[in-house]
Design an enzyme around this catalytic site. Structure first.
Site, PDB file in Angstrom:
ATOM      1  N   SER A 147       0.832  -1.198   0.000  1.00 36.41           N
ATOM      2  CA  SER A 147       0.000   0.000   0.000  1.00 36.41           C
ATOM      3  C   SER A 147       0.877   1.263   0.000  1.00 36.41           C
ATOM      4  O   SER A 147       1.645   1.482  -0.935  1.00 36.41           O
ATOM      5  CB  SER A 147      -0.947  -0.042   1.198  1.00 36.41           C
ATOM      6  OG  SER A 147      -1.945   0.932   1.101  1.00 36.41           O
ATOM      7  N   ASP A 267     -10.087  -4.274  -5.018  1.00 42.11           N
ATOM      8  CA  ASP A 267      -9.505  -3.307  -4.080  1.00 42.11           C
ATOM      9  C   ASP A 267     -10.226  -1.968  -4.207  1.00 42.11           C
ATOM     10  O   ASP A 267     -10.281  -1.390  -5.294  1.00 42.11           O
ATOM     11  CB  ASP A 267      -8.008  -3.137  -4.396  1.00 42.11           C
ATOM     12  CG  ASP A 267      -7.255  -2.349  -3.339  1.00 42.11           C
ATOM     13  OD1 ASP A 267      -7.904  -1.628  -2.555  1.00 42.11           O
ATOM     14  OD2 ASP A 267      -6.017  -2.444  -3.309  1.00 42.11           O
ATOM     15  N   HIS A 297      -7.897  -5.293  -0.780  1.00 45.73           N
ATOM     16  CA  HIS A 297      -6.638  -4.546  -0.641  1.00 45.73           C
ATOM     17  C   HIS A 297      -5.559  -5.322   0.107  1.00 45.73           C
ATOM     18  O   HIS A 297      -4.404  -5.354  -0.317  1.00 45.73           O
ATOM     19  CB  HIS A 297      -6.916  -3.224   0.082  1.00 45.73           C
ATOM     20  CG  HIS A 297      -5.728  -2.341   0.240  1.00 45.73           C
ATOM     21  ND1 HIS A 297      -5.035  -1.798  -0.828  1.00 45.73           N
ATOM     22  CD2 HIS A 297      -5.091  -1.893   1.358  1.00 45.73           C
ATOM     23  CE1 HIS A 297      -4.039  -1.063  -0.388  1.00 45.73           C
ATOM     24  NE2 HIS A 297      -4.042  -1.103   0.936  1.00 45.73           N
TER      25      HIS A 297
END
Length: 329
Positions: A147, A267, A297
């Site tokens: 991320s 996601d 995600h």
């Protein structure tokens, strides 16, 4: 490039969540069973904050490569994240990670990131200090980021385009999903307010954990992390993430290092279309894209055990090929 992952969930959400990862077992015993040497240290940033670091090394062989790991926003390196570090260690690699400023056990206002370039510089200085240690000098060096950590990996690459042998980017935050932000014109108002009250935690946002994780038991496990930041984003952090990700999106064509990018097509936290754009636009001659149908995600912390094993197999195959290639010459 597209991969369907299993829909089954192996953990029962009704079970009591144990402290992770060693439960009632002493931490040292857990590492002994895993054949991992773990060391915790403090690193002093030239900017001032004392930052918490960890390293994980195999106990029965010298490392064949070193992996430098960057965690995501609101997360830290001491909960579920370290399972991936142990995975790399059991592959014969050394893994090194740092809690970002304001995260985990590092100093700084909780989840306040006013300048991502400064944060990336902290990571660069720490990682370079590891590279200079006698035990690791000359070893192949790879970046790993989840991320926001994926965005930091790209910044580290731009700082030193020849400094890394490759990068593993898991749902990289090259663009925040539009569904995570309030409708216009509220974002423009928030940017204006960020100038006057950057540390104010008032940005409307849904809980990232709820949107990130498919497996209900792992969702509860993540929420039980005592160091996770679950509050509203601070105005200055939100403004900086918007600025930095917009800049990264413009610079995708400048990426030249070998990389594998892995993203779930369900996601709603970071935009999977930008990972596709990274794969298509990057100047790198060695690039791989893995898209996982139905995955959210948190690919390695929030999917079922079966799905995580599949994703780790893809990472291991990519990494092993490049480590073996570097060590051959």
């Amino acid at each position: 490039m597209g991969h369907r992952i299993a829909d089954s969930v192996h953990l029962n959400s009704s079970k009591k969540v144990q402290p992770f990862p060693w439960g009632d077992m002493p931490e040292e015993e857990y590492y002994r069973i895993k054949k991992v040497q773990n060391k915790k240290e403090r690193f002093k940033s030239p900017r001032g904050p004392s930052l918490f670091t960890q390293r994980w090394l195999p106990v029965d062989q010298p490392p064949k490569a070193i992996i430098f790991m960057c965690h995501g926003y609101g997360n830290d390196i001491s909960w579920t994240f370290q399972q991936t570090a142990i995975f790399f260690t059991q592959m014969g690699c050394g893994a090194f990670a740092i809690d970002l400023e304001g995260h985990g056990q590092s100093e700084g206002l909780r989840a306040y990131l006013p300048n991502l370039n400064d944060v990336a510089k902290d990571c660069q200085i720490y990682f370079e200090s590891v590279k200079r240690e006698d035990d690791f000098r000359g070893l192949p060096c790879f970046l790993y980021g989840e991320s926001l950590g994926g965005a930091l990996c790209l910044l580290l690459h731009f700082f030193d385009p020849e400094g890394w042998d490759g990068a593993i980017l898991v749902a990289p935050m090259c663009k925040i999903s539009d569904s995570m932000w309030p409708p216009w014109p509220l974002p423009e108002l928030l940017k204006f307010l960020a100038y006057w009250a950057p540390t104010w935690p008032v940005v409307p946002s849904k809980d990232i954990v709820d949107k990130s994780m498919t497996d209900p038991a792992k969702r509860e496990l993540s929420k039980s992390n005592p160091r996770r930041y679950g509050g509203r984003p601070r105005l200055g952090t939100a403004a900086e993430l918007l600025r930095a990700t917009a800049d990264l999106t413009r610079r995708l064509k400048d990426v030249t290092l070998p990389f594998i990018v892995l993203h779930g097509d369900a996601d709603t936290v970071t935009d999977p279309s930008v990972s596709r754009a990274l794969y298509e636009s990057a100047a790198s001659g060695d690039k791989t894209l893995k898209m996982y149908e139905g995955a959210r995600h948190a690919l390695l912390q929030g999917e079922s055990d079966e799905n995580v094993a599949r994703i780790l197999e893809d990472i291991a195959a990519w990494l092993k090929e490049r480590v073996d290639r570097k060590n051959k010459y």
